[in-house]
Design a protein around this motif. Structure first.
Motif, PDB file in Angstrom:
ATOM      1  N   ALA A 165       0.834  -1.205   0.000  1.00 23.10           N
ATOM      2  CA  ALA A 165       0.000   0.000   0.000  1.00 23.10           C
ATOM      3  C   ALA A 165       0.867   1.253   0.000  1.00 23.10           C
ATOM      4  O   ALA A 165       0.550   2.244  -0.664  1.00 23.10           O
ATOM      5  N   GLY A 166       1.977   1.200   0.731  1.00 22.55           N
ATOM      6  CA  GLY A 166       2.905   2.327   0.713  1.00 22.55           C
ATOM      7  C   GLY A 166       3.474   2.579  -0.663  1.00 22.55           C
ATOM      8  O   GLY A 166       3.676   3.728  -1.077  1.00 22.55           O
ATOM      9  N   MET A 167       3.711   1.495  -1.417  1.00 26.70           N
ATOM     10  CA  MET A 167       4.178   1.651  -2.797  1.00 26.70           C
ATOM     11  C   MET A 167       3.092   2.286  -3.658  1.00 26.70           C
ATOM     12  O   MET A 167       3.379   3.048  -4.583  1.00 26.70           O
ATOM     13  N   GLY A 168       1.825   1.968  -3.359  1.00 21.47           N
ATOM     14  CA  GLY A 168       0.724   2.585  -4.095  1.00 21.47           C
ATOM     15  C   GLY A 168       0.654   4.078  -3.856  1.00 21.47           C
ATOM     16  O   GLY A 168       0.381   4.860  -4.783  1.00 21.47           O
ATOM     17  N   ASP A 169       0.872   4.486  -2.617  1.00 17.82           N
ATOM     18  CA  ASP A 169       0.919   5.916  -2.302  1.00 17.82           C
ATOM     19  C   ASP A 169       2.107   6.573  -3.000  1.00 17.82           C
ATOM     20  O   ASP A 169       2.007   7.661  -3.564  1.00 17.82           O
ATOM     21  N   ALA A 170       3.245   5.886  -2.976  1.00 14.85           N
ATOM     22  CA  ALA A 170       4.476   6.443  -3.532  1.00 14.85           C
ATOM     23  C   ALA A 170       4.476   6.507  -5.062  1.00 14.85           C
ATOM     24  O   ALA A 170       5.149   7.372  -5.649  1.00 14.85           O
ATOM     25  N   ILE A 171       3.732   5.606  -5.721  1.00 14.38           N
ATOM     26  CA  ILE A 171       3.761   5.581  -7.188  1.00 14.38           C
ATOM     27  C   ILE A 171       3.207   6.870  -7.772  1.00 14.38           C
ATOM     28  O   ILE A 171       3.555   7.272  -8.892  1.00 14.38           O
ATOM     29  N   SER A 172       2.374   7.562  -7.015  1.00 17.56           N
ATOM     30  CA  SER A 172       1.782   8.810  -7.515  1.00 17.56           C
ATOM     31  C   SER A 172       2.723  10.000  -7.397  1.00 17.56           C
ATOM     32  O   SER A 172       2.519  11.025  -8.057  1.00 17.56           O
ATOM     33  N   THR A 173       3.740   9.882  -6.556  1.00 12.39           N
ATOM     34  CA  THR A 173       4.537  11.057  -6.154  1.00 12.39           C
ATOM     35  C   THR A 173       5.149  11.786  -7.342  1.00 12.39           C
ATOM     36  O   THR A 173       5.039  13.014  -7.461  1.00 12.39           O
ATOM     37  N   TYR A 174       5.809  11.042  -8.221  1.00 18.83           N
ATOM     38  CA  TYR A 174       6.470  11.690  -9.351  1.00 18.83           C
ATOM     39  C   TYR A 174       5.468  12.324 -10.302  1.00 18.83           C
ATOM     40  O   TYR A 174       5.639  13.473 -10.745  1.00 18.83           O
ATOM     41  N   PHE A 175       4.396  11.621 -10.604  1.00 17.14           N
ATOM     42  CA  PHE A 175       3.444  12.135 -11.587  1.00 17.14           C
ATOM     43  C   PHE A 175       2.711  13.372 -11.064  1.00 17.14           C
ATOM     44  O   PHE A 175       2.429  14.309 -11.825  1.00 17.14           O
ATOM     45  N   GLU A 176       2.432  13.399  -9.771  1.00 11.87           N
ATOM     46  CA  GLU A 176       1.782  14.577  -9.205  1.00 11.87           C
ATOM     47  C   GLU A 176       2.760  15.746  -9.099  1.00 11.87           C
ATOM     48  O   GLU A 176       2.400  16.896  -9.375  1.00 11.87           O
ATOM     49  N   ALA A 177       4.001  15.470  -8.724  1.00 13.11           N
ATOM     50  CA  ALA A 177       4.997  16.537  -8.657  1.00 13.11           C
ATOM     51  C   ALA A 177       5.291  17.092 -10.045  1.00 13.11           C
ATOM     52  O   ALA A 177       5.466  18.309 -10.219  1.00 13.11           O
ATOM     53  N   ARG A 178       5.336  16.223 -11.032  1.00  8.29           N
ATOM     54  CA  ARG A 178       5.577  16.658 -12.414  1.00  8.29           C
ATOM     55  C   ARG A 178       4.460  17.570 -12.892  1.00  8.29           C
ATOM     56  O   ARG A 178       4.708  18.630 -13.503  1.00  8.29           O
ATOM     57  N   ALA A 179       3.221  17.185 -12.613  1.00  5.62           N
ATOM     58  CA  ALA A 179       2.081  18.013 -13.016  1.00  5.62           C
ATOM     59  C   ALA A 179       2.103  19.361 -12.308  1.00  5.62           C
ATOM     60  O   ALA A 179       1.837  20.408 -12.918  1.00  5.62           O
ATOM     61  N   THR A 180       2.418  19.348 -11.029  1.00  3.89           N
ATOM     62  CA  THR A 180       2.479  20.584 -10.249  1.00  3.89           C
ATOM     63  C   THR A 180       3.557  21.519 -10.780  1.00  3.89           C
ATOM     64  O   THR A 180       3.350  22.739 -10.872  1.00  3.89           O
ATOM     65  N   ALA A 181       4.697  20.950 -11.144  1.00  2.00           N
ATOM     66  CA  ALA A 181       5.788  21.765 -11.691  1.00  2.00           C
ATOM     67  C   ALA A 181       5.380  22.377 -13.038  1.00  2.00           C
ATOM     68  O   ALA A 181       5.682  23.545 -13.314  1.00  2.00           O
ATOM     69  N   ARG A 182       4.682  21.608 -13.858  1.00  2.00           N
ATOM     70  CA  ARG A 182       4.274  22.106 -15.175  1.00  2.00           C
ATOM     71  C   ARG A 182       3.246  23.227 -15.071  1.00  2.00           C
ATOM     72  O   ARG A 182       3.179  24.101 -15.944  1.00  2.00           O
ATOM     73  N   SER A 183       2.450  23.207 -13.996  1.00  2.00           N
ATOM     74  CA  SER A 183       1.411  24.226 -13.839  1.00  2.00           C
ATOM     75  C   SER A 183       1.841  25.377 -12.932  1.00  2.00           C
ATOM     76  O   SER A 183       1.082  26.322 -12.733  1.00  2.00           O
ATOM     77  N   TYR A 184       3.051  25.288 -12.383  1.00  2.00           N
ATOM     78  CA  TYR A 184       3.547  26.303 -11.447  1.00  2.00           C
ATOM     79  C   TYR A 184       2.582  26.510 -10.275  1.00  2.00           C
ATOM     80  O   TYR A 184       2.356  27.631  -9.822  1.00  2.00           O
ATOM     81  N   SER A 185       2.046  25.411  -9.789  1.00  2.00           N
ATOM     82  CA  SER A 185       1.118  25.483  -8.663  1.00  2.00           C
ATOM     83  C   SER A 185       1.875  25.530  -7.340  1.00  2.00           C
ATOM     84  O   SER A 185       3.057  25.173  -7.263  1.00  2.00           O
ATOM     85  N   ASN A 186       1.182  25.934  -6.299  1.00  2.00           N
ATOM     86  CA  ASN A 186       1.786  26.013  -4.972  1.00  2.00           C
ATOM     87  C   ASN A 186       1.927  24.617  -4.361  1.00  2.00           C
ATOM     88  O   ASN A 186       1.213  23.683  -4.720  1.00  2.00           O
ATOM     89  N   VAL A 187       2.855  24.506  -3.407  1.00  2.00           N
ATOM     90  CA  VAL A 187       3.086  23.240  -2.707  1.00  2.00           C
ATOM     91  C   VAL A 187       2.890  23.442  -1.206  1.00  2.00           C
ATOM     92  O   VAL A 187       2.930  24.569  -0.699  1.00  2.00           O
ATOM     93  N   ASN A 188       2.695  22.324  -0.491  1.00  2.00           N
ATOM     94  CA  ASN A 188       2.435  22.386   0.948  1.00  2.00           C
ATOM     95  C   ASN A 188       3.588  22.946   1.757  1.00  2.00           C
ATOM     96  O   ASN A 188       3.390  23.413   2.886  1.00  2.00           O
ATOM     97  N   ALA A 189       4.780  22.887   1.214  1.00  2.00           N
ATOM     98  CA  ALA A 189       5.943  23.383   1.948  1.00  2.00           C
ATOM     99  C   ALA A 189       5.932  24.899   2.109  1.00  2.00           C
ATOM    100  O   ALA A 189       6.718  25.447   2.880  1.00  2.00           O
ATOM    101  N   GLY A 190       5.021  25.575   1.414  1.00  2.00           N
ATOM    102  CA  GLY A 190       5.030  27.039   1.411  1.00  2.00           C
ATOM    103  C   GLY A 190       4.268  27.699   2.536  1.00  2.00           C
ATOM    104  O   GLY A 190       3.561  28.682   2.313  1.00  2.00           O
TER     105      GLY A 190
END
Length: 378
Positions: A165-190
């Motif tokens: 299940a942890g791998m299922g959560d982790a498999i999304s990480t790159y694709f969501e970060a890639r999409a966020t970078a392409r849209s210049y959206s804000n991140v939780n670290a801010g």
């Protein structure tokens, strides 16, 4: 452009690492409030006793009642104050870890996951619930945990389903970060609470976070199946160590500083389907990642790669794998609408989002997953 990156002050993992817990408590003082389910304490009692004796520290039992609620947090904070605890330890799964974050409020916090089922341990956020278990609110703190410590021997002896299940959560990480970078959206670290502090809360992700998210994905592909087989046999191998790091550290830093997008929003929509309720967060995220790839019309080779990985380790690739053998148009619309509410992360995708497009992506992802399974079984 303002960018932000957040991480724990220290991350350490290894076999029998729990024996060093007392050392980290000692960096704060002589006692720690231990927030954990009794069953989790029982699983590691011998190691807790050993490290307490070796480093001459005291664990203050909290009688954790199992829910991360405002009432439970207040009760535990009172105990910590009365007992003059130098730090707080969250040991176990998500509820204990989130409760410890809320009790510590960003100060002197040690997180000790006993399963590698999500990427939450490294983050500076928590989810609050009512005493009855209904969602209440999100909480954010000024910094991530002081120490995140993982005993991989404990992880290897937990049910394999948690690791997968942890791998299922982790498999999304790159694709969501890639999409966020392409849209210049804000991140939780801010600094989500920046308005109250007089600081701008808007911040974009860093190249560092995107690189870690990509490494997370590459590690899953390389070592995921081997790690699953190791966990099946309750042994620690280099592959298991790598996947624990991917599930917790790489995915944790990747999601919080790289951003979430469609996959986690679709996951939240799927929770409206009763059939999914017995499935873990990461299991639903795995299928939701496939739906995100359909939504963005990802390259077929990339989609096949994700499908093959998920199938190899036993992650869901269609709705039937999540207990949903059939879905009505009304149910599908409800899922899509919930995924598309204004505050959801799906709006970090680099194109306009509509309920109709999300419903179509879920429907097609389900069909693709079903056909993939048929080809594999043929």
């Amino acid at each position: 452009m303002r960018r932000a990156f957040i991480s724990p002050a220290k991350y350490v993992q290894g076999e029998d690492e729990l024996l060093n817990l007392g050392y980290y408590v000692r960096t704060f003082g002589e006692s720690a409030l231990l927030i954990a389910h009794p069953e989790d304490v029982a699983r590691v009692k011998a190691k807790l006793d050993a490290t307490a004796g070796k480093f001459n520290i005291t664990f203050i039992e909290s009688g954790f009642q199992g829910e991360c609620s405002r009432q439970e947090v207040a009760r535990l904070q009172a105990i910590a104050k009365e007992q003059r605890c130098a730090c707080t330890i969250g040991l176990g799964g998500g509820k204990a870890i989130d409760t410890a974050k809320c009790v510590a409020e960003g100060e002197a916090l040690i997180i000790v996951p006993t399963i590698a089922a999500t990427d939450a341990p490294t983050s500076h956020s928590a989810v609050l619930y009512t005493p009855e278990g209904a969602f209440d609110d999100y909480a954010y703190f000024k910094q991530s945990p002081s120490v995140v410590m993982i005993d991989t021997t404990v992880i290897a002896n937990a049910p394999t389903r948690f690791l997968v299940a942890g791998m299922g959560d982790a498999i999304s990480t790159y694709f969501e970060a890639r999409a966020t970078a392409r849209s210049y959206s804000n991140v939780n670290a801010g600094l989500p609470n920046g308005v109250r502090e007089g600081i701008c809360g808007d911040a974009k992700g860093t190249k560092t976070a995107l690189a870690l998210a990509k490494l997370c994905y590459e590690t899953l592909l390389e070592d995921g199946l081997k790690a699953k087989l190791s966990c099946d046999r309750n042994v620690v191998t280099p592959a298991l160590e790598n996947i624990v790091e991917a599930n917790i550290l790489l995915s944790g830093l990747g999601f919080e500083s790289g951003g979430l997008a469609a996959a986690h929003a679709i996951h939240n929509g799927l929770t409206s389907l009763e059939g999914t309720h017995s499935y873990y967060h990461g299991e639903k995220v795995a299928f939701s990642t496939i739906a995100q790839l359909v939504l963005e019309n990802a390259d077929q080779d990339e989609l096949d790669e994700v499908l093959s990985f998920c199938a190899s380790v036993g992650l869901p690739i269609c709705l039937a794998d999540l207990g949903v053998d059939s879905i009505s148009n009304e149910e599908l619309q409800e899922v899509a609408q919930k995924a598309c509410i204004p505050e959801e992360s799906i709006h970090s995708m680099p194109f306009p989002i509509t309920v109709e497009a999300v419903a179509a992506a879920i429907m097609v992802a389900d069909q693709i997953g079903r056909e993939f399974k048929k080809r594999k079984e043929a």
